[in-house]
Design a protein around this motif. Structure first.
Motif, PDB file in Angstrom:
ATOM      1  N   THR A 108       0.801  -1.226   0.000  1.00 51.09           N
ATOM      2  CA  THR A 108       0.000   0.000   0.000  1.00 51.09           C
ATOM      3  C   THR A 108       0.836   1.280   0.000  1.00 51.09           C
ATOM      4  OG1 THR A 108      -1.572   1.252   1.379  1.00 51.09           O
ATOM      5  CG2 THR A 108      -0.100  -0.216   2.528  1.00 51.09           C
ATOM      6  N   ASP A 109       0.225   2.345  -0.479  1.00 51.62           N
ATOM      7  CA  ASP A 109       0.811   3.686  -0.374  1.00 51.62           C
ATOM      8  C   ASP A 109       0.984   4.114   1.093  1.00 51.62           C
ATOM      9  OD1 ASP A 109      -1.938   3.692  -0.024  1.00 51.62           O
ATOM     10  OD2 ASP A 109      -2.358   5.239  -1.508  1.00 51.62           O
ATOM     11  N   TYR A 110       0.227   3.489   2.005  1.00 51.38           N
ATOM     12  CA  TYR A 110       0.290   3.898   3.420  1.00 51.38           C
ATOM     13  C   TYR A 110       1.587   3.437   4.110  1.00 51.38           C
ATOM     14  CZ  TYR A 110      -4.599   5.573   3.455  1.00 51.38           C
ATOM     15  OH  TYR A 110      -5.776   6.270   3.224  1.00 51.38           O
ATOM     16  N   TRP A 151       7.444 -10.369  -6.169  1.00 52.38           N
ATOM     17  CA  TRP A 151       7.117  -9.039  -6.664  1.00 52.38           C
ATOM     18  C   TRP A 151       6.131  -8.455  -5.672  1.00 52.38           C
ATOM     19  CZ3 TRP A 151       6.164 -11.482 -12.059  1.00 52.38           C
ATOM     20  CH2 TRP A 151       7.366 -11.473 -12.803  1.00 52.38           C
ATOM     21  N   ILE A 152       6.546  -7.399  -5.013  1.00 49.54           N
ATOM     22  CA  ILE A 152       5.638  -6.670  -4.114  1.00 49.54           C
ATOM     23  C   ILE A 152       5.066  -5.508  -4.914  1.00 49.54           C
ATOM     24  CG2 ILE A 152       5.527  -5.174  -2.080  1.00 49.54           C
ATOM     25  CD1 ILE A 152       7.798  -6.915  -0.856  1.00 49.54           C
ATOM     26  N   VAL A 153       3.754  -5.408  -4.941  1.00 50.78           N
ATOM     27  CA  VAL A 153       3.107  -4.362  -5.737  1.00 50.78           C
ATOM     28  C   VAL A 153       2.356  -3.421  -4.801  1.00 50.78           C
ATOM     29  CG1 VAL A 153       1.532  -3.865  -7.637  1.00 50.78           C
ATOM     30  CG2 VAL A 153       2.807  -6.017  -7.631  1.00 50.78           C
ATOM     31  N   ARG A 154       2.818  -2.181  -4.733  1.00 49.34           N
ATOM     32  CA  ARG A 154       2.118  -1.187  -3.891  1.00 49.34           C
ATOM     33  C   ARG A 154       1.043  -0.495  -4.717  1.00 49.34           C
ATOM     34  NH1 ARG A 154       7.541   1.205  -2.011  1.00 49.34           N
ATOM     35  NH2 ARG A 154       8.185  -0.249  -0.378  1.00 49.34           N
ATOM     36  N   VAL A 208       8.299 -14.616 -14.734  1.00 48.95           N
ATOM     37  CA  VAL A 208       7.629 -15.088 -13.513  1.00 48.95           C
ATOM     38  C   VAL A 208       8.324 -16.325 -12.941  1.00 48.95           C
ATOM     39  CG1 VAL A 208       5.862 -16.619 -14.541  1.00 48.95           C
ATOM     40  CG2 VAL A 208       5.330 -15.340 -12.469  1.00 48.95           C
ATOM     41  N   ALA A 209       8.822 -17.168 -13.823  1.00 49.30           N
ATOM     42  CA  ALA A 209       9.417 -18.429 -13.369  1.00 49.30           C
ATOM     43  C   ALA A 209      10.867 -18.283 -12.932  1.00 49.30           C
ATOM     44  CB  ALA A 209       9.311 -19.479 -14.471  1.00 49.30           C
ATOM     45  N   GLY A 210      11.535 -17.278 -13.419  1.00 54.38           N
ATOM     46  CA  GLY A 210      12.919 -17.065 -12.965  1.00 54.38           C
ATOM     47  C   GLY A 210      13.002 -15.635 -12.489  1.00 54.38           C
ATOM     48  N   GLY A 211      13.985 -14.944 -12.987  1.00 48.40           N
ATOM     49  CA  GLY A 211      14.028 -13.504 -12.756  1.00 48.40           C
ATOM     50  C   GLY A 211      14.223 -13.120 -11.309  1.00 48.40           C
ATOM     51  N   GLY A 212      14.362 -11.839 -11.114  1.00 48.50           N
ATOM     52  CA  GLY A 212      14.677 -11.339  -9.777  1.00 48.50           C
ATOM     53  C   GLY A 212      13.441 -10.931  -9.005  1.00 48.50           C
ATOM     54  N   SER A 213      13.688 -10.264  -7.901  1.00 47.15           N
ATOM     55  CA  SER A 213      12.622  -9.793  -7.030  1.00 47.15           C
ATOM     56  C   SER A 213      12.613  -8.278  -7.052  1.00 47.15           C
ATOM     57  CB  SER A 213      12.866 -10.283  -5.604  1.00 47.15           C
ATOM     58  OG  SER A 213      12.815 -11.693  -5.578  1.00 47.15           O
ATOM     59  N   ALA A 214      11.453  -7.697  -6.839  1.00 48.46           N
ATOM     60  CA  ALA A 214      11.381  -6.229  -6.867  1.00 48.46           C
ATOM     61  C   ALA A 214      10.109  -5.745  -6.195  1.00 48.46           C
ATOM     62  CB  ALA A 214      11.408  -5.737  -8.316  1.00 48.46           C
ATOM     63  N   VAL A 215      10.157  -4.463  -5.835  1.00 48.34           N
ATOM     64  CA  VAL A 215       8.964  -3.757  -5.362  1.00 48.34           C
ATOM     65  C   VAL A 215       8.518  -2.845  -6.503  1.00 48.34           C
ATOM     66  CG1 VAL A 215       8.057  -2.106  -3.677  1.00 48.34           C
ATOM     67  CG2 VAL A 215       9.831  -3.750  -2.992  1.00 48.34           C
ATOM     68  N   PHE A 216       7.235  -2.892  -6.835  1.00 50.14           N
ATOM     69  CA  PHE A 216       6.704  -2.025  -7.879  1.00 50.14           C
ATOM     70  C   PHE A 216       5.559  -1.185  -7.336  1.00 50.14           C
ATOM     71  CE2 PHE A 216       8.129  -5.782 -10.415  1.00 50.14           C
ATOM     72  CZ  PHE A 216       9.176  -5.126 -11.058  1.00 50.14           C
ATOM     73  N   HIS A 217       5.364  -0.040  -7.976  1.00 50.10           N
ATOM     74  CA  HIS A 217       4.166   0.754  -7.712  1.00 50.10           C
ATOM     75  C   HIS A 217       3.227   0.607  -8.896  1.00 50.10           C
ATOM     76  CE1 HIS A 217       6.422   3.680  -4.805  1.00 50.10           C
ATOM     77  NE2 HIS A 217       6.247   2.463  -4.314  1.00 50.10           N
ATOM     78  N   PHE A 218       1.950   0.578  -8.594  1.00 52.88           N
ATOM     79  CA  PHE A 218       0.962   0.501  -9.677  1.00 52.88           C
ATOM     80  C   PHE A 218      -0.218   1.415  -9.363  1.00 52.88           C
ATOM     81  CE2 PHE A 218      -2.930  -1.306 -11.575  1.00 52.88           C
ATOM     82  CZ  PHE A 218      -2.581  -1.175 -12.916  1.00 52.88           C
ATOM     83  N   GLY A 219      -0.701   2.074 -10.400  1.00 56.66           N
ATOM     84  CA  GLY A 219      -1.915   2.880 -10.291  1.00 56.66           C
ATOM     85  C   GLY A 219      -2.374   3.159 -11.703  1.00 56.66           C
ATOM     86  N   GLN A 220      -3.579   3.667 -11.837  1.00 60.97           N
ATOM     87  CA  GLN A 220      -4.087   3.904 -13.184  1.00 60.97           C
ATOM     88  C   GLN A 220      -3.592   5.232 -13.733  1.00 60.97           C
ATOM     89  OE1 GLN A 220      -8.371   2.322 -12.312  1.00 60.97           O
ATOM     90  NE2 GLN A 220      -7.962   2.135 -14.506  1.00 60.97           N
ATOM     91  N   ALA A 221      -3.610   5.336 -15.056  1.00 61.66           N
ATOM     92  CA  ALA A 221      -3.125   6.551 -15.705  1.00 61.66           C
ATOM     93  C   ALA A 221      -3.977   7.747 -15.291  1.00 61.66           C
ATOM     94  CB  ALA A 221      -3.188   6.357 -17.222  1.00 61.66           C
ATOM     95  N   LEU A 277       7.718  -0.397 -12.979  1.00 61.66           N
ATOM     96  CA  LEU A 277       7.020  -1.551 -13.554  1.00 61.66           C
ATOM     97  C   LEU A 277       7.294  -1.625 -15.064  1.00 61.66           C
ATOM     98  CD1 LEU A 277       5.026  -3.817 -12.724  1.00 61.66           C
ATOM     99  CD2 LEU A 277       3.167  -2.252 -13.275  1.00 61.66           C
ATOM    100  N   GLU A 278       7.258  -0.483 -15.711  1.00 59.72           N
ATOM    101  CA  GLU A 278       7.549  -0.452 -17.149  1.00 59.72           C
ATOM    102  C   GLU A 278       9.045  -0.648 -17.400  1.00 59.72           C
ATOM    103  OE1 GLU A 278       6.113   2.972 -19.241  1.00 59.72           O
ATOM    104  OE2 GLU A 278       6.994   2.291 -21.125  1.00 59.72           O
ATOM    105  N   ALA A 279       9.860   0.025 -16.580  1.00 60.77           N
ATOM    106  CA  ALA A 279      11.310  -0.043 -16.808  1.00 60.77           C
ATOM    107  C   ALA A 279      11.837  -1.467 -16.590  1.00 60.77           C
ATOM    108  CB  ALA A 279      12.025   0.930 -15.877  1.00 60.77           C
ATOM    109  N   CYS A 280      11.329  -2.168 -15.596  1.00 58.51           N
ATOM    110  CA  CYS A 280      11.875  -3.502 -15.263  1.00 58.51           C
ATOM    111  C   CYS A 280      11.151  -4.626 -15.986  1.00 58.51           C
ATOM    112  CB  CYS A 280      11.781  -3.769 -13.764  1.00 58.51           C
ATOM    113  SG  CYS A 280      12.679  -2.564 -12.803  1.00 58.51           S
ATOM    114  N   LEU A 281       9.828  -4.539 -16.103  1.00 57.28           N
ATOM    115  CA  LEU A 281       9.081  -5.673 -16.674  1.00 57.28           C
ATOM    116  C   LEU A 281       8.400  -5.319 -17.991  1.00 57.28           C
ATOM    117  CD1 LEU A 281       7.348  -7.279 -13.524  1.00 57.28           C
ATOM    118  CD2 LEU A 281       9.559  -7.834 -14.548  1.00 57.28           C
TER     119      LEU A 281
END
Ligand SMILES: NC(=O)C1=CN([C@@H]2O[C@H](COP(=O)(O)OP(=O)(O)OC[C@H]3O[C@@H](n4cnc5c(N)ncnc54)[C@H](OP(=O)(O)O)[C@@H]3O)[C@@H](O)[C@H]2O)C=CC1
Ligand SMILES: Cc1cn([C@H]2C[C@H](O)[C@@H](COP(=O)(O)OP(=O)(O)O[C@H]3O[C@@H](C)C(=O)[C@@H](O)[C@H]3O)O2)c(=O)[nH]c1=O
Length: 315
Positions: A108-110, A151-154, A208-221, A277-281
């Protein structure tokens, strides 16, 4: 989707929740093999139960949509909060590591204290001010220490199911109440369906099956908005969608009183920067879902349609 014969299998936790049910539906529609588990079927803090389930199902991905989300009650229910938002993610991450599954976890953003005006980057330090935000920040930290691929998605300000912000604004207007609305909280409304689509994009991602771990932010345009601005938009949409009741909604918008509230549980600055999210995935938020205004408009239409059909449950 994987290129071998077996469809990617996904365990969805918190499947009775607003995001969990939307994600399970989108994942099924996209052809994933979905194992949806409600809280009564799988308590994510029950280490033994989770181990048995993951060991039996061997999912490729665990999508954790289970959480304690009652921000107002969080300070008075520390045990339930800790179990769902700290222990549960740690248990899932340990099993993901042990059984080589990818964990997709929602946060979360919180987790930010909410000072300043700049959008928070993924790399900014977590500084939660409230009990719910603290528990989610601790949950993130436990996942990061687990050795799992994650992948943690805030995300923030979700709408489109249950008694959400849109519903509460519309219901106050329809009840003729004078709406008092916070001006000093800024963020980006995002629909449950948009996050559900993101879940499908993540589960089908080549990494999804390999790759690294990351925290991403997501929201609508679309540009961030204040709670006051969001509520005004909701009421203007309502007036357009139901011209016969335009007077009610436009009157409520005109009479709405903006206030400045300091609430330690709810940070002021909930702006999330969306670049990683765009830059990494290579996943572009605006390609995945329409702008937040389109989806808020859809949420308004859904609520007013339910009113018109007389199928609105009393909260
Ligand atoms: N709502 C929002 O605006 C935002 C939500 N998020 C995050 O998104 C995710 C989904 O939230 P949302 O769908 O809105 O929340 P909901 O409250 O609608 O759903 C949460 C679900 O988790 C279940 N649950 C609670 N504790 C446990 C447990 N110990 N084991 C298994 N299941 C459990 C609940 O079960 P039961 O139904 O029995 O209570 C519920 O079904 C959460 O991680 C939340 O922090 C992030 C930002 C904004
Ligand atoms: C309905 C209403 C809200 N508000 C303001 C107060 C407060 O800042 C905010 C409260 O709205 P909500 O109760 O929907 O907000 P809240 O429960 O704080 O929503 C949060 O939920 C958790 C799970 C998250 O992770 C966050 O991203 C966020 O979406 O809106 C008013 O000022 N007047 C009103 O009439």
């Amino acid at each position: 989707m994987r290129s071998d014969r077996r469809p990617t299998s996904v365990l969805v936790t918190g499947a009775n929740g607003r995001l969990g049910s939307a994600a399970a539906e989108r994942l099924r529609a996209a052809g994933f093999l979905v194992h949806a588990r409600t809280r009564s079927e799988l308590d994510i803090a029950d280490a033994e139960g989770v181990r048995e389930t993951v060991s039996a199902l061997r999912p490729d991905v665990i999508v954790n949509a289970a959480a304690y989300t009652n921000v107002a009650r969080a300070p008075s229910e520390p045990e339930a909060l800790r179990r769902a938002n700290v222990e549960g993610p740690a248990v899932l991450a340990a099993c993901a590591a042990r059984f080589d599954a990818r964990l997709v976890h929602f946060s979360t953003d919180y987790v930010f204290s909410g000072g300043g005006l700049k959008s928070h980057r993924e790399s900014d330090p977590r500084r939660p001010a409230g009990a719910y935000g603290r528990s989610k920040a601790l949950g993130e930290a436990r996942i990061e220490l687990s050795g799992a691929r994650y992948w943690i998605v805030r995300i923030g300000w979700l709408h489109g199911a249950g008694n959400d912000f849109v519903v509460r604004v519309l219901d106050q207007a329809l009840a003729g109440k004078a709406i008092v609305m916070r001006r000093n909280q800024w963020g980006r409304p995002t629909s449950y369906d948009a996050v559900a689509r993101l879940s499908a994009a993540l589960c089908g991602h080549p990494e999804v099956a390999g790759g690294g771990s990351a925290v991403f932010h997501f929201g609508q345009a679309g540009a961030c908005v204040s709670r006051f601005g969001w509520a005004q938009f909701v009421l203007r949409c309502a007036a357009e969608i139901t011209p016969d009741r335009a007077d009610i909604f436009l009157g409520a918008a005109r009479r709405m009183r903006g206030v400045t509230l300091f609430d330690p549980e709810r940070p002021e600055n909930c702006r999330l920067a969306l670049r990683d999210l765009e830059a990494c995935l290579g996943i572009r938020a605006d390609a995945l879902s329409p702008s937040w205004r389109d989806d808020v408009s859809a949420s308004v239409a859904a609520r007013l349609g339910a009113h018109a059909r007389g199928s609105v449950e009393s909260a």
